[in-house]
Design a protein around this motif. Structure first.
Motif, short mmCIF file in Angstrom:
data_model
loop_
_atom_site.label_atom_id
_atom_site.label_comp_id
_atom_site.label_asym_id
_atom_site.label_seq_id
_atom_site.Cartn_x
_atom_site.Cartn_y
_atom_site.Cartn_z
N GLY A 58 -3.23 -9.40 -3.19
CA GLY A 58 -3.40 -9.49 -1.74
C GLY A 58 -2.22 -10.09 -1.00
O GLY A 58 -2.30 -10.33 0.20
N ASN A 59 -1.09 -10.34 -1.68
CA ASN A 59 0.07 -10.95 -1.05
C ASN A 59 1.24 -9.97 -1.10
O ASN A 59 1.94 -9.87 -2.12
CB ASN A 59 0.44 -12.26 -1.75
CG ASN A 59 1.66 -12.93 -1.14
OD1 ASN A 59 2.26 -12.43 -0.21
ND2 ASN A 59 2.03 -14.06 -1.70
N SER A 60 1.47 -9.25 0.01
CA SER A 60 2.55 -8.25 0.02
C SER A 60 3.92 -8.89 -0.15
O SER A 60 4.87 -8.21 -0.55
CB SER A 60 2.49 -7.43 1.30
OG SER A 60 2.72 -8.25 2.43
N GLN A 61 4.05 -10.18 0.14
CA GLN A 61 5.33 -10.88 -0.05
C GLN A 61 5.68 -11.05 -1.53
O GLN A 61 6.82 -11.35 -1.87
CB GLN A 61 5.30 -12.24 0.64
CG GLN A 61 5.09 -12.17 2.14
CD GLN A 61 6.19 -11.39 2.83
OE1 GLN A 61 7.36 -11.59 2.57
NE2 GLN A 61 5.80 -10.47 3.71
N SER A 62 4.68 -10.86 -2.41
CA SER A 62 4.91 -11.04 -3.85
C SER A 62 5.24 -9.72 -4.55
O SER A 62 5.29 -9.67 -5.78
CB SER A 62 3.68 -11.68 -4.50
OG SER A 62 2.60 -10.75 -4.57
N ARG A 63 5.50 -8.68 -3.77
CA ARG A 63 5.80 -7.37 -4.37
C ARG A 63 7.04 -7.44 -5.24
O ARG A 63 8.04 -8.07 -4.88
CB ARG A 63 6.02 -6.32 -3.30
CG ARG A 63 4.76 -5.82 -2.70
CD ARG A 63 5.02 -4.67 -1.74
NE ARG A 63 3.78 -4.27 -1.11
CZ ARG A 63 3.69 -3.87 0.15
NH1 ARG A 63 4.76 -3.81 0.90
NH2 ARG A 63 2.52 -3.53 0.65
N GLN A 64 6.93 -6.75 -6.36
CA GLN A 64 8.04 -6.67 -7.30
C GLN A 64 8.16 -5.23 -7.75
O GLN A 64 7.17 -4.60 -8.11
CB GLN A 64 7.77 -7.57 -8.50
CG GLN A 64 8.79 -7.47 -9.59
CD GLN A 64 8.45 -8.36 -10.77
OE1 GLN A 64 7.73 -9.34 -10.65
NE2 GLN A 64 8.97 -8.01 -11.92
N TRP A 65 9.37 -4.69 -7.69
CA TRP A 65 9.57 -3.33 -8.18
C TRP A 65 9.36 -3.32 -9.69
O TRP A 65 9.84 -4.20 -10.39
CB TRP A 65 10.98 -2.83 -7.86
CG TRP A 65 11.23 -2.64 -6.40
CD1 TRP A 65 12.14 -3.31 -5.63
CD2 TRP A 65 10.55 -1.76 -5.51
NE1 TRP A 65 12.06 -2.88 -4.33
CE2 TRP A 65 11.09 -1.93 -4.23
CE3 TRP A 65 9.52 -0.83 -5.68
CZ2 TRP A 65 10.66 -1.22 -3.12
CZ3 TRP A 65 9.09 -0.12 -4.57
CH2 TRP A 65 9.65 -0.31 -3.31
N VAL A 66 8.64 -2.30 -10.17
CA VAL A 66 8.43 -2.16 -11.61
C VAL A 66 9.05 -0.87 -12.14
O VAL A 66 9.45 -0.81 -13.31
CB VAL A 66 6.94 -2.23 -12.00
CG1 VAL A 66 6.39 -3.64 -11.75
CG2 VAL A 66 6.10 -1.19 -11.30
N GLU A 67 9.11 0.16 -11.30
CA GLU A 67 9.61 1.44 -11.79
C GLU A 67 10.22 2.26 -10.66
O GLU A 67 9.75 2.22 -9.52
CB GLU A 67 8.46 2.25 -12.41
CG GLU A 67 8.88 3.60 -12.94
CD GLU A 67 7.71 4.42 -13.46
OE1 GLU A 67 8.00 5.48 -14.04
OE2 GLU A 67 6.55 4.04 -13.26
#
Length: 171
Positions: A58-67
């Protein structure tokens, strides 16, 4: 530079955030626009889709690219490649032709222990071509039905088909 786009009907990807764009080989390259099946792209075209997950539910600021997936037109054939992003988000490496699964920990206060495991599947090169088949001219997201919508081009919002026509992308 790549041209960003979004689609009307996104495929489910384990709740991942996605960004898409495509690149044409050279300033004079054109796409053959068709109203059925997929569009016809010139040799050397590259379609790109990147996937990110939230490391905290639920925290869009924690997005991390995975692929990041590339679909490239080489010698008249479309070929798919998957790249896995490193933890620092500075580089991505080519996934082996057989694909791979990786587990990520996602913080989730609603889960016992405060975290849950999310397995991310990086497809094999063969798996890419199962969906990107000859029946759809190999290109799924770039079609009249998928792109007939508005897109935010960094503050400028317009219909994507109108924008691509204005840019002179179509034959």
């Amino acid at each position: 530079a790549g041209i960003a786009y979004s689609v009307n009907a996104q495929l489910w990807s384990d709740g991942a955030y996605k960004e898409r764009f495509f690149l044409l080989p050279g300033a004079d390259s054109k796409v053959n626009y068709t109203t059925d099946r997929g569009w016809e792209f010139p040799e050397g075209s590259v379609l790109v889709k990147s996937f990110g997950i939230e490391r905290e539910q639920g925290n869009s600021q924690s997005r991390q690219w995975v692929e990041t997936r590339l679909l490239t037109k080489q010698l008249g054939q479309w070929l798919g490649y998957s790249y896995e992003w490193n933890a620092e988000q500075t580089d991505a490496t080519l996934v082996g032709k057989e694909g791979v699964d990786r587990d990520f920990s996602v913080r989730d206060s609603a889960t016992s222990g405060g975290a849950k495991k999310q397995t991310w599947h990086y497809p094999s090169r063969t798996e890419c071509m199962v969906c990107h088949s000859r029946a759809f001219n190999f290109v799924l997201g770039l079609s009249e039905l998928q792109l007939n919508k508005t897109h935010d081009y960094g503050g400028v919002v317009d219909n994507q088909l109108r924008t691509l026509e204005h840019l002179g992308i179509f034959k």
